[in-house]
Design a protein around this motif. Structure first.
Motif, PDB file in Angstrom:
ATOM      1  N   ASN A 216       0.828  -1.208   0.000  1.00  0.00           N
ATOM      2  CA  ASN A 216       0.000   0.000   0.000  1.00  0.00           C
ATOM      3  C   ASN A 216       0.862   1.257   0.000  1.00  0.00           C
ATOM      4  O   ASN A 216       0.508   2.265  -0.624  1.00  0.00           O
ATOM      5  N   ALA A 217       1.979   1.199   0.697  1.00  0.00           N
ATOM      6  CA  ALA A 217       2.902   2.339   0.699  1.00  0.00           C
ATOM      7  C   ALA A 217       3.480   2.564  -0.690  1.00  0.00           C
ATOM      8  O   ALA A 217       3.606   3.707  -1.156  1.00  0.00           O
ATOM      9  N   VAL A 218       3.848   1.490  -1.378  1.00  0.00           N
ATOM     10  CA  VAL A 218       4.374   1.595  -2.742  1.00  0.00           C
ATOM     11  C   VAL A 218       3.335   2.241  -3.655  1.00  0.00           C
ATOM     12  O   VAL A 218       3.638   3.149  -4.445  1.00  0.00           O
ATOM     13  N   ILE A 219       2.087   1.804  -3.542  1.00  0.00           N
ATOM     14  CA  ILE A 219       1.008   2.353  -4.377  1.00  0.00           C
ATOM     15  C   ILE A 219       0.807   3.837  -4.084  1.00  0.00           C
ATOM     16  O   ILE A 219       0.669   4.651  -5.003  1.00  0.00           O
ATOM     17  N   ALA A 220       0.808   4.198  -2.819  1.00  0.00           N
ATOM     18  CA  ALA A 220       0.591   5.595  -2.438  1.00  0.00           C
ATOM     19  C   ALA A 220       1.673   6.502  -3.003  1.00  0.00           C
ATOM     20  O   ALA A 220       1.388   7.577  -3.543  1.00  0.00           O
TER      21      ALA A 220
ATOM     22  N   ALA B 186      -1.414  12.703   1.422  1.00  0.00           N
ATOM     23  CA  ALA B 186      -2.635  12.049   0.966  1.00  0.00           C
ATOM     24  C   ALA B 186      -3.089  10.946   1.914  1.00  0.00           C
ATOM     25  O   ALA B 186      -4.285  10.661   2.020  1.00  0.00           O
ATOM     26  N   THR B 187      -2.134  10.320   2.617  1.00  0.00           N
ATOM     27  CA  THR B 187      -2.466   9.173   3.469  1.00  0.00           C
ATOM     28  C   THR B 187      -2.395   9.493   4.956  1.00  0.00           C
ATOM     29  O   THR B 187      -2.526   8.595   5.780  1.00  0.00           O
ATOM     30  N   SER B 188      -2.206  10.777   5.280  1.00  0.00           N
ATOM     31  CA  SER B 188      -2.089  11.189   6.687  1.00  0.00           C
ATOM     32  C   SER B 188      -0.972  10.429   7.400  1.00  0.00           C
ATOM     33  O   SER B 188      -1.104  10.041   8.559  1.00  0.00           O
TER      34      SER B 188
END
Length: 304
Positions: A9-13, A26-28
């Protein structure tokens, strides 16, 4: 090969946002935490996923291939989890909204407290800003926009008042000193307090009466960012420094107190109210579905 979904999920963000700082916003999260997650993902996979410089973060060929296969798979995972969420008695999860500052100030206060009271297991994350962005690449589930800024392939649901107006006002002391304009073009001889978008664009002041449209670019002693600087502009107007143009609802309390006096009211231009919009897709996340149903109910009640 096994890898933590949180690292993916971090890679995608980071890939969607184009950088660690943007993804953290974007992900706080925070940039260092995301950087560490990407580094651990690369270690576990044994390949480099991003080319990093001091200014850019760009996917490598391996990262591009991973992302192409990963996005549909992660979407399916989210859909599966949300399908299970639908069996809960009370909807739960996180709902991320990107909204204009005006909506955070004028529309959401009448909606959010009652929504959260009804759905205590939903966490609402709201990002309010003046610049128009791609809300979905920024990690939001839905956004609030006005007609002219709606993106294609989106579903739009009315939220808040269906007609709004831009009001023009100044303090009584300013108007006693400089005179009360009777036509919009007279504003060119007045001190006007203006706002600019994050892009640097200073929008025109637009007036309309009996089919006559007047567009002006007045000048004055203060220019503020539309959003964060608006309250400063209002305070400056109340101090007698100049004339302000702003949403009527924003200025109405100051009309009632007498701190500001409305001027040129027959020329105030109205425009359609905002919309909640979200992607046209088969499965809407449960928290967003709950919010959509709630605002539809709220709109029906408010129109009675």
């Amino acid at each position: 090969m096994q890898i933590d979904l949180g690292l993916l999920n971090a890679v995608i963000a980071v890939a969607k946002a184009g950088g660690f700082r943007e993804a953290a916003r974007a992900t706080s999260s925070n940039p260092s935490r995301l950087s560490d997650a990407v580094r651990r993902a690369e270690q576990q996979l044994g390949v480099r996923l991003f080319h990093r410089t001091t200014r850019t973060v760009v996917l490598t060929e391996a990262g591009e291939i991973l992302l192409q296969r990963l996005l549909p798979a992660m979407s399916e995972v989210e859909s599966a989890l949300d399908a299970v969420n639908g069996f809960r008695k009370t909807p739960a999860g996180t709902l991320r909204l990107n909204v204009p500052v005006s909506a955070a100030r004028l529309v959401l206060p009448g909606i959010v407290p009652a929504f959260l009271a009804r759905y205590p297991d939903i966490q609402l994350e709201i990002t309010a800003e003046s610049n128009v962005i791609d809300i979905f690449s920024a990690g939001s589930d839905a956004g609030i926009r006005y007609d002219e800024n709606l993106e294609q392939d989106m579903i739009a649901v009315p939220i808040g008042p269906r007609r709004q107006r831009y009001a023009i006002a100044a303090s009584p002391s300013y108007l006693d000193r400089r005179g009360r304009p009777e036509h919009p073009r007279e504003l060119l001889r007045h001190a006007c307090l203006r706002g600019k978008f994050a892009s640097g664009v200073l929008p025109e002041w637009v007036f309309e009466k009996n089919g006559e449209v007047v567009k002006l670019k007045p000048s004055g002693p203060l220019i503020v960012n539309i959003g964060a600087g608006v309250d400063l502009a209002v305070e400056t107007a109340m101090a007698g420094i100049g004339i302000i143009q702003l949403f009527e609802e924003w200025l109405r309390p100051h009309f009632a107190s007498g701190a500001l006096e409305p001027i040129l009211e027959p020329w105030w231009k109205d425009f359609p109210g905002p919309y909640l919009y979200y992607p046209d897709r088969r499965l809407v996340p449960t928290p967003l579905r709950a919010f959509i149903d709630f605002i539809r109910e709220y709109q029906q009640y408010s129109l009675k």
